[in-house]
Design a protein around this motif. Structure first.
Motif, PDB file in Angstrom:
ATOM      1  N   GLY A  74       0.824  -1.212   0.000  1.00 13.07           N
ATOM      2  CA  GLY A  74       0.000   0.000   0.000  1.00 13.07           C
ATOM      3  C   GLY A  74       0.855   1.257   0.000  1.00 13.07           C
ATOM      4  N   ALA A  75       1.920   1.238   0.788  1.00 10.26           N
ATOM      5  CA  ALA A  75       2.823   2.396   0.830  1.00 10.26           C
ATOM      6  C   ALA A  75       3.555   2.564  -0.502  1.00 10.26           C
ATOM      7  CB  ALA A  75       3.832   2.227   1.960  1.00 10.26           C
ATOM      8  N   LYS A  76       4.002   1.456  -1.072  1.00 13.29           N
ATOM      9  CA  LYS A  76       4.732   1.526  -2.340  1.00 13.29           C
ATOM     10  C   LYS A  76       3.836   2.049  -3.455  1.00 13.29           C
ATOM     11  CE  LYS A  76       8.408   0.763  -4.739  1.00 13.29           C
ATOM     12  NZ  LYS A  76       9.451   1.753  -4.663  1.00 13.29           N
ATOM     13  N   ILE A  77       2.604   1.566  -3.509  1.00 11.02           N
ATOM     14  CA  ILE A  77       1.662   2.036  -4.528  1.00 11.02           C
ATOM     15  C   ILE A  77       1.364   3.520  -4.334  1.00 11.02           C
ATOM     16  CG2 ILE A  77      -0.756   1.859  -5.273  1.00 11.02           C
ATOM     17  CD1 ILE A  77      -0.490  -1.184  -4.832  1.00 11.02           C
ATOM     18  N   SER A  78       1.383   3.965  -3.090  1.00 11.78           N
ATOM     19  CA  SER A  78       1.106   5.377  -2.794  1.00 11.78           C
ATOM     20  C   SER A  78       2.330   6.258  -2.966  1.00 11.78           C
ATOM     21  CB  SER A  78       0.567   5.513  -1.373  1.00 11.78           C
ATOM     22  OG  SER A  78      -0.650   4.830  -1.250  1.00 11.78           O
ATOM     23  N   GLY A  79       3.434   5.691  -3.394  1.00 13.70           N
ATOM     24  CA  GLY A  79       4.594   6.509  -3.731  1.00 13.70           C
ATOM     25  C   GLY A  79       5.767   6.442  -2.782  1.00 13.70           C
ATOM     26  N   ALA A  80       5.750   5.589  -1.785  1.00 13.08           N
ATOM     27  CA  ALA A  80       6.878   5.509  -0.853  1.00 13.08           C
ATOM     28  C   ALA A  80       8.089   4.891  -1.549  1.00 13.08           C
ATOM     29  CB  ALA A  80       6.500   4.672   0.365  1.00 13.08           C
ATOM     30  N   ARG A  81       9.257   5.381  -1.196  1.00 14.17           N
ATOM     31  CA  ARG A  81      10.497   4.839  -1.741  1.00 14.17           C
ATOM     32  C   ARG A  81      10.979   3.687  -0.861  1.00 14.17           C
ATOM     33  NH1 ARG A  81       9.575   9.702  -2.888  1.00 14.17           N
ATOM     34  NH2 ARG A  81      10.198  10.848  -4.693  1.00 14.17           N
ATOM     35  N   PHE A  82      11.925   2.908  -1.359  1.00 12.70           N
ATOM     36  CA  PHE A  82      12.407   1.734  -0.639  1.00 12.70           C
ATOM     37  C   PHE A  82      12.961   2.096   0.736  1.00 12.70           C
ATOM     38  CE2 PHE A  82      15.650  -1.470   0.396  1.00 12.70           C
ATOM     39  CZ  PHE A  82      14.841  -2.587   0.437  1.00 12.70           C
ATOM     40  N   LYS A  83      13.755   3.176   0.815  1.00 15.43           N
ATOM     41  CA  LYS A  83      14.303   3.596   2.113  1.00 15.43           C
ATOM     42  C   LYS A  83      13.192   3.910   3.108  1.00 15.43           C
ATOM     43  CE  LYS A  83      18.879   5.552   1.553  1.00 15.43           C
ATOM     44  NZ  LYS A  83      19.694   6.746   1.583  1.00 15.43           N
ATOM     45  N   SER A  84      12.139   4.526   2.622  1.00 14.74           N
ATOM     46  CA  SER A  84      11.019   4.864   3.498  1.00 14.74           C
ATOM     47  C   SER A  84      10.305   3.606   3.977  1.00 14.74           C
ATOM     48  CB  SER A  84      10.030   5.770   2.770  1.00 14.74           C
ATOM     49  OG  SER A  84      10.662   6.991   2.436  1.00 14.74           O
ATOM     50  N   LEU A  85      10.235   2.591   3.127  1.00 17.26           N
ATOM     51  CA  LEU A  85       9.637   1.323   3.537  1.00 17.26           C
ATOM     52  C   LEU A  85      10.447   0.679   4.662  1.00 17.26           C
ATOM     53  CD1 LEU A  85       8.608  -0.218   0.105  1.00 17.26           C
ATOM     54  CD2 LEU A  85       7.159   0.950   1.761  1.00 17.26           C
ATOM     55  N   LEU A  86      11.772   0.789   4.567  1.00 19.73           N
ATOM     56  CA  LEU A  86      12.620   0.250   5.626  1.00 19.73           C
ATOM     57  C   LEU A  86      12.385   0.993   6.939  1.00 19.73           C
ATOM     58  CD1 LEU A  86      15.979  -0.324   3.698  1.00 19.73           C
ATOM     59  CD2 LEU A  86      14.271  -2.029   4.367  1.00 19.73           C
ATOM     60  N   TRP A  87      12.288   2.317   6.861  1.00 25.42           N
ATOM     61  CA  TRP A  87      12.006   3.103   8.062  1.00 25.42           C
ATOM     62  C   TRP A  87      10.603   2.800   8.586  1.00 25.42           C
ATOM     63  CZ3 TRP A  87      15.418   5.051  11.108  1.00 25.42           C
ATOM     64  CH2 TRP A  87      16.671   5.412  10.607  1.00 25.42           C
ATOM     65  N   GLY A  88       9.675   2.542   7.686  1.00 26.48           N
ATOM     66  CA  GLY A  88       8.333   2.150   8.099  1.00 26.48           C
ATOM     67  C   GLY A  88       8.340   0.823   8.842  1.00 26.48           C
ATOM     68  N   ALA A  89       9.147  -0.131   8.344  1.00 30.42           N
ATOM     69  CA  ALA A  89       9.264  -1.440   9.016  1.00 30.42           C
ATOM     70  C   ALA A  89       9.851  -1.264  10.410  1.00 30.42           C
ATOM     71  CB  ALA A  89      10.121  -2.383   8.181  1.00 30.42           C
ATOM     72  N   LEU A  90      10.883  -0.434  10.519  1.00 28.79           N
ATOM     73  CA  LEU A  90      11.475  -0.158  11.827  1.00 28.79           C
ATOM     74  C   LEU A  90      10.458   0.524  12.739  1.00 28.79           C
ATOM     75  CD1 LEU A  90      13.963  -0.156  13.656  1.00 28.79           C
ATOM     76  CD2 LEU A  90      14.561   2.073  12.681  1.00 28.79           C
ATOM     77  N   GLY A  91       9.721   1.483  12.189  1.00 27.11           N
ATOM     78  CA  GLY A  91       8.690   2.159  12.972  1.00 27.11           C
ATOM     79  C   GLY A  91       7.610   1.199  13.444  1.00 27.11           C
ATOM     80  N   MET A  92       7.260   0.227  12.591  1.00 24.04           N
ATOM     81  CA  MET A  92       6.253  -0.749  12.975  1.00 24.04           C
ATOM     82  C   MET A  92       6.733  -1.581  14.165  1.00 24.04           C
ATOM     83  SD  MET A  92       4.614  -3.938  10.829  1.00 24.04           S
ATOM     84  CE  MET A  92       4.063  -2.940   9.481  1.00 24.04           C
ATOM     85  N   ILE A  93       7.970  -2.022  14.107  1.00 22.90           N
ATOM     86  CA  ILE A  93       8.527  -2.841  15.188  1.00 22.90           C
ATOM     87  C   ILE A  93       8.587  -2.043  16.483  1.00 22.90           C
ATOM     88  CG2 ILE A  93      10.612  -4.015  15.983  1.00 22.90           C
ATOM     89  CD1 ILE A  93      11.077  -4.736  12.968  1.00 22.90           C
TER      90      ILE A  93
END
Length: 160
Positions: A74-93
């Protein structure tokens, strides 16, 4: 009578999976599979075969995988970059550790948004990417709940 008591006890444990799914405490479908496997061991595979356990394992695995993938998709489709996805994963944890049960969604959102703002300096686009991640996670939760009921119904069909 012992079989009935065992089935009732196992169903109580399986229903704990619902609470876990809604409150995002631990991987609920994986927990349900473990409970089912323990039931099969206790019952010496008389009411639940290895093939049926394999079907339940496939449901559990797909639910757990989809739950995590859909948030990032969902984030990728909405325009998030790979680095942001990694930070999102860290934020989720971090969010799940600090503020269960909803900290994971908040952490995913904040990780993506803050990363997009800091790295790429795009405010509105960062919010869009963050909301995409949250919507994807909610879609994953809905699918997981559907798979929970499928798992429970199949388990009951298999053992009865």
């Amino acid at each position: 009578m012992d079989q009935l008591l065992l089935v009732i006890l196992i169903i109580i444990f399986l229903l704990a999976g619902v609470v876990s799914t809604v409150l995002l405490i631990f991987p609920s479908l994986a927990f349900m599979f473990i409970v089912s496997f323990i039931y099969a061991l206790i019952d010496h595979f008389q009411h639940l075969s290895a093939l049926e356990l394999g079907i339940l394992a496939a449901i559990a695995a797909s639910g757990e995988v989809l739950d995590y993938i859909l948030g990032f998709l969902g984030a990728k489709i909405s325009g998030a970059r790979f680095k942001s996805l990694l930070w999102g994963a860290l934020g989720m944890i971090v969010g799940l550790i600090l503020y269960p049960p909803f900290g994971g969604l908040a952490g995913l959102f904040l990780g993506i948004v803050i990363s997009e703002i800091i790295i790429f300096k795009k405010g509105f686009k960062s919010l869009k990417a963050g909301f995409g991640g949250v919507l994807g996670s909610i879609a994953g939760l809905i699918i997981k709940i559907i798979l929970f009921f499928l798992f429970l119904v199949l388990f009951l069909i298999f053992i009865l």
